[in-house]
Design a protein around this motif. Structure first.
Motif, PDB file in Angstrom:
ATOM      1  N   LEU A  31       0.802  -1.225   0.000  1.00 51.21           N
ATOM      2  CA  LEU A  31       0.000   0.000   0.000  1.00 51.21           C
ATOM      3  C   LEU A  31       0.835   1.275   0.000  1.00 51.21           C
ATOM      4  CD1 LEU A  31      -2.546  -1.333   2.590  1.00 51.21           C
ATOM      5  CD2 LEU A  31      -3.048  -0.887   0.216  1.00 51.21           C
ATOM      6  N   SER A  65      -6.156  -1.627  -1.689  1.00 52.91           N
ATOM      7  CA  SER A  65      -6.845  -2.025  -0.462  1.00 52.91           C
ATOM      8  C   SER A  65      -6.463  -3.450  -0.089  1.00 52.91           C
ATOM      9  CB  SER A  65      -8.356  -1.909  -0.633  1.00 52.91           C
ATOM     10  OG  SER A  65      -8.836  -3.020  -1.346  1.00 52.91           O
ATOM     11  N   GLU A  66      -6.788  -3.783   1.156  1.00 50.63           N
ATOM     12  CA  GLU A  66      -6.420  -5.092   1.715  1.00 50.63           C
ATOM     13  C   GLU A  66      -7.018  -6.242   0.924  1.00 50.63           C
ATOM     14  OE1 GLU A  66      -4.587  -5.903   4.366  1.00 50.63           O
ATOM     15  OE2 GLU A  66      -4.133  -3.906   5.127  1.00 50.63           O
ATOM     16  N   ALA A  67      -8.299  -6.074   0.536  1.00 47.34           N
ATOM     17  CA  ALA A  67      -8.990  -7.179  -0.126  1.00 47.34           C
ATOM     18  C   ALA A  67      -8.350  -7.502  -1.470  1.00 47.34           C
ATOM     19  CB  ALA A  67     -10.466  -6.853  -0.312  1.00 47.34           C
ATOM     20  N   GLU A  70      -5.299 -10.795  -2.131  1.00 46.65           N
ATOM     21  CA  GLU A  70      -5.588 -12.120  -2.653  1.00 46.65           C
ATOM     22  C   GLU A  70      -5.997 -12.031  -4.119  1.00 46.65           C
ATOM     23  OE1 GLU A  70      -8.102 -14.407  -0.031  1.00 46.65           O
ATOM     24  OE2 GLU A  70      -8.453 -15.846  -1.649  1.00 46.65           O
ATOM     25  N   PHE A  89       5.172  -7.903   4.429  1.00 43.81           N
ATOM     26  CA  PHE A  89       4.759  -8.999   5.304  1.00 43.81           C
ATOM     27  C   PHE A  89       3.254  -9.205   5.302  1.00 43.81           C
ATOM     28  CE2 PHE A  89       4.980  -5.071   7.685  1.00 43.81           C
ATOM     29  CZ  PHE A  89       3.699  -5.015   8.200  1.00 43.81           C
ATOM     30  N   ALA A  90       2.495  -8.161   4.929  1.00 45.12           N
ATOM     31  CA  ALA A  90       1.046  -8.211   5.080  1.00 45.12           C
ATOM     32  C   ALA A  90       0.401  -9.206   4.115  1.00 45.12           C
ATOM     33  CB  ALA A  90       0.446  -6.825   4.884  1.00 45.12           C
ATOM     34  N   SER A  93      -1.165 -13.945   5.012  1.00 47.33           N
ATOM     35  CA  SER A  93      -2.395 -14.747   5.105  1.00 47.33           C
ATOM     36  C   SER A  93      -2.961 -15.040   3.727  1.00 47.33           C
ATOM     37  CB  SER A  93      -3.447 -14.008   5.924  1.00 47.33           C
ATOM     38  OG  SER A  93      -2.867 -13.394   7.017  1.00 47.33           O
ATOM     39  N   ASP A 111      10.079 -10.288   3.943  1.00 47.55           N
ATOM     40  CA  ASP A 111       9.785  -9.819   5.304  1.00 47.55           C
ATOM     41  C   ASP A 111       8.832 -10.707   6.070  1.00 47.55           C
ATOM     42  OD1 ASP A 111      11.422  -7.737   5.646  1.00 47.55           O
ATOM     43  OD2 ASP A 111       9.920  -6.162   5.530  1.00 47.55           O
ATOM     44  N   MET A 112       8.655 -11.923   5.614  1.00 49.87           N
ATOM     45  CA  MET A 112       7.672 -12.772   6.293  1.00 49.87           C
ATOM     46  C   MET A 112       7.966 -14.220   5.961  1.00 49.87           C
ATOM     47  SD  MET A 112       5.082 -12.439   8.238  1.00 49.87           S
ATOM     48  CE  MET A 112       4.131 -13.732   9.016  1.00 49.87           C
ATOM     49  N   ILE A 154       4.316  -1.209  14.304  1.00 48.27           N
ATOM     50  CA  ILE A 154       4.155  -2.666  14.218  1.00 48.27           C
ATOM     51  C   ILE A 154       5.437  -3.303  14.754  1.00 48.27           C
ATOM     52  CG2 ILE A 154       2.549  -2.768  12.268  1.00 48.27           C
ATOM     53  CD1 ILE A 154       5.118  -3.231  10.531  1.00 48.27           C
ATOM     54  N   LEU A 156       7.677  -5.123  13.462  1.00 49.88           N
ATOM     55  CA  LEU A 156       8.853  -5.006  12.599  1.00 49.88           C
ATOM     56  C   LEU A 156       9.580  -3.694  12.836  1.00 49.88           C
ATOM     57  CD1 LEU A 156      10.542  -6.038  10.143  1.00 49.88           C
ATOM     58  CD2 LEU A 156       9.006  -4.708   8.720  1.00 49.88           C
ATOM     59  N   PRO A 186      -1.824   1.970   7.966  1.00 41.86           N
ATOM     60  CA  PRO A 186      -0.857   1.902   6.864  1.00 41.86           C
ATOM     61  C   PRO A 186      -0.562   3.253   6.210  1.00 41.86           C
ATOM     62  CG  PRO A 186      -2.401   0.093   6.713  1.00 41.86           C
ATOM     63  CD  PRO A 186      -2.901   0.991   7.802  1.00 41.86           C
TER      64      PRO A 186
END
Lengths: 329, 364
Positions: A31, A65-67, A70, A89-90, A93, A111-112, A154, A156, A186
């Motif tokens: 983002l 955006s977050e959605a 994926e 890292f976000a 999931s 980072d993850m 956060i 990190l 963010p």
């Protein structure tokens, strides 16, 4: 996989997206945006360098955006892009789910750690890099007060802060470190105005070296420090050139190398853990013509000493994220 | 007749505004050297051209319907609730607390409690500004804005602290578990033999949002408290004269508003991410204001405006994907133009068109 299956797979891929060449690598920026002069930009530079050197091309997208995490992962995977690199890292999931659905696509997350057979997890020991710039800050400070400005609050970024404070205190036990986080959302990665305000506040309290670990927000930190005539320390990319004579050094987190390596390895890249630290050049401090005048031999000697000791294991820098606490304030 | 026909008010004006919005967005696209017709085509096709696109459109629309309804209920009492963002965030907290605290056997059992948790937490976050407005006269706009910041700070504290799943980076809770997974459109439509994209996040919460819209309509136009809310909004002194308590109406309207905003979390937190993620609201709370304004504070209008804004969100992503020449910032500009013309400037075209109708009627 037989030749026929490969052929059918290729035909299907072409049918889905006529524009994407087969196995073109792809990168997804977080983002903060591609041109944050920091983390995402480093990733972009790594991708660009690969494209220039090999003549290849890659696909990219900046998230809104977050959605969309994926969504973007699936779109790239469906379009046959391989490998797919994500900066941040976000994505963990979202990647965990998508990686299962596309077992033949290789993913690289920076980072993850995502524990899937087709994922390469690149992690950096930022506490080590922050420690050595902390040493430089303590050496360069005349007031004995130095500052730290983080982006979003956060773990990190607390890891950055903790390594930095350890480096400062190890060099000058009486030093004071003022710490601020830019924000709680963010948006804090991209708020140079607030970064500049925090910097001015820290300077008013006596800080004369300020380390910005804040993505795009750091641009404001470096600007405010340069305006006030004090030192700043950049992060992720080499930011020395932004304000020659004011940016003391930059803590280089070679995200570009991680992206470059991933693109170079291509669809056959080795998955699993990939730890980048001072020892393998994944982290470093920046020394070039822009800071040569202010980065004295004295500072350099102290920093090199600390670096060598961390590599040899003589100095153990505490990792905030190992127990979510920092031994020094 | 001194008014324009109702069809013009509810259908023609929004359409004119939308056309204006696309016209100006088209000019911007033209200015950066891209084809504006491609832009419109990709946005519409991206939002409605596939079941995957529709799934994302409905997912975003669900959020906007909830927050739009939330804003409208308060607005009927002339309370400008700008705190939907914070109330939704707290609603997420309520959802997460309910879903994490109890090992739910099935989503049908968990959903009513999750809704209750989301609504209660959202309402609680609206309660303090409501009380301050009703009892102390502190302006609701100021206090609800401030509560957005307090809410964001509280969420980061909790998500970096006790709620965070240990040993990971992102500020988020652990997964709620597969038992409370809400059926997506794919799972709902598959038994009917309808093929719907598997990865689209639209879920049963959309139906919940439509139900909420019906309930809001019943509440505002068919109940005593709804009448009191509308009366209070139209004339505070008249309601005082009629013996309606201003304190009571203010607090009840804000509690319902906060509760509806909080219920947005069912869609995002329980339905999509299945864990509580920091900043999951992403401005939907603020978007609700535009949605409600465009929908003229009426549930039907809000559902339609919510769908439009959902299309805009999903279409924007497709635009980014299909036209690499248009950067993320440009997509924001296009979306913002459309929001300005359809939401904020809704009255700009209304007056001239009304005059036009009146003149024509007089001439006839």
């Amino acid at each position: 996989m037989t030749l026929m299956q490969k052929f059918l797979g290729a035909a299907a891929t072409l049918a889905i997206s006529a524009t994407a060449a087969l196995a073109e690598p792809a990168i997804i920026f977080d983002l903060g945006g591609k041109f944050d002069k920091s983390f995402n930009q480093a990733a972009f530079e790594g991708a660009t360098r690969w494209a220039e050197e090999t003549g290849g091309s890659f696909r990219e997208i900046e998230l809104q955006s977050e959605a969309q995490r994926e969504q973007a992962l699936r779109r790239f995977a469906e379009a046959g892009n391989n490998p797919i690199v994500m900066a941040g890292f976000a994505f963990a999931s979202a990647l965990d789910e998508v990686a299962r659905d596309f077992p033949d696509t290789k993913f690289v997350i920076i980072d993850m750690v995502v524990d899937q057979p087709n994922v390469r997890s690149v992690v950096f020991n930022e506490h080590e890099g922050s420690y050595i710039v902390g040493v430089a800050a303590a050496k360069a400070s005349k007031t004995g007060t130095v500052g730290f400005i983080g982006g979003m609050d956060i773990p990190l970024i607390r890891k950055f802060a903790c390594g930095y404070v350890q480096g400062v205190k190890a060099t000058n036990p009486d030093a004071t470190v003022i710490q601020n986080m830019t924000g709680t959302t963010p948006a804090a990665w991209n708020d140079p105005v607030k970064g500049a305000e925090l910097t001015k506040a820290q300077i008013a309290k006596g800080a004369d070296v300020i380390y910005a670990a804040a993505g795009g927000t750091g641009v404001g930190v470096l600007q405010a420090a340069a305006d006030a005539g004090v030192y700043s320390i950049g992060v992720d990319s080499n930011q020395n050139y932004l304000h020659p004579g004011s940016v003391l050094t930059s803590m280089l987190k070679r995200v570009d190398v991680a992206v470059y390596n991933a693109f170079k390895d291509g669809p056959d890249l080795e998955t699993g853990f990939n730890v980048m630290g001072l020892a393998n050049g994944g982290l470093d401090y920046a020394l070039d013509e822009h800071n040569a005048g202010i980065f004295t031999d004295d500072i350099k000697a102290a920093v090199e000493d600390a670096k060598a000791k961390i590599i040899s294991g003589e100095i153990q820098v505490h990792d905030y994220m190992s127990d979510n606490s920092c031994p020094v304030e | 007749m001194e008014k324009m026909p109702r069809w013009a008010d509810v259908a023609l004006i929004p359409l004119i505004n939308l056309a204006l919005a696309f016209f100006f967005a088209g000019l911007v696209v033209l200015a950066i050297g891209e084809n504006p017709f491609d832009m419109v085509r990709f946005m519409v096709k991206g939002a409605l051209g596939s079941s995957n696109g529709i799934g994302y459109t409905l997912y975003y629309a669900t959020n906007f319907i909830f927050t739009g309804l939330a804003f409208s209920v308060a607005m009927h009492a002339r309370l400008f609730n700008i705190g939907g963002e914070g109330q939704a965030a707290l609603g997420g907290l309520g959802t997460a607390v309910v879903l994490l605290a109890v090992p739910w056997p099935h989503w049908t059992v968990a959903l009513p409690f999750a809704v209750l948790g989301a609504a209660l937490f959202g309402a609680a976050w609206a309660a303090i500004p409501a009380w301050l407005q009703a009892r102390r006269g502190s302006h609701i706009v100021i206090t609800t804005i401030m509560f957005n910041f307090i809410g964001a700070a509280l969420m980061i504290y909790l998500l970096n602290g006790i709620l965070k799943k240990p040993g990971q980076q992102a500020a988020e809770t652990r997964h709620f578990g597969d038992a409370v997974h809400l059926p997506t459109f794919h799972e709902m439509l598959a038994p009917l033999g309808i093929e719907f994209s598997k990865s689209a996040p639209a879920n049963v919460s959309f139906i919940l949002a439509i139900l909420a819209a019906v309930c809001v309509w019943l509440l505002i136009w068919r109940t005593r408290i709804g009448y009191e809310i509308r009366a209070f909004g139209n004339s505070e002194s008249a309601t005082a004269y009629a013996g309606i308590s201003a304190v009571r109406v203010t607090i009840i309207a804000m509690l319902i508003s906060g509760g509806l905003a909080g219920m947005m979390a069912i869609n995002v937190v329980m339905g999509e991410s299945e864990r509580l993620i920091l900043n999951f609201t992403e401005g939907a709370g603020f978007m609700g204001i535009a949605v409600s304004l465009m929908g003229r504070n009426h549930p039907v209008g809000i559902v339609l405006a919510g769908l439009l804004f959902g299309m805009l969100n999903q279409g924007g992503f497709e635009l980014l994907w299909e036209m690499p020449g248009i950067s993320r910032e440009m997509v924001f500009v296009i979306q913002a133009l459309i929001i300005i013309f359809t939401g904020a400037l809704v009255n700009m075209t209304r007056d001239p068109i009304e005059r036009l109708f009146i003149r024509r009627n007089k001439g006839a």
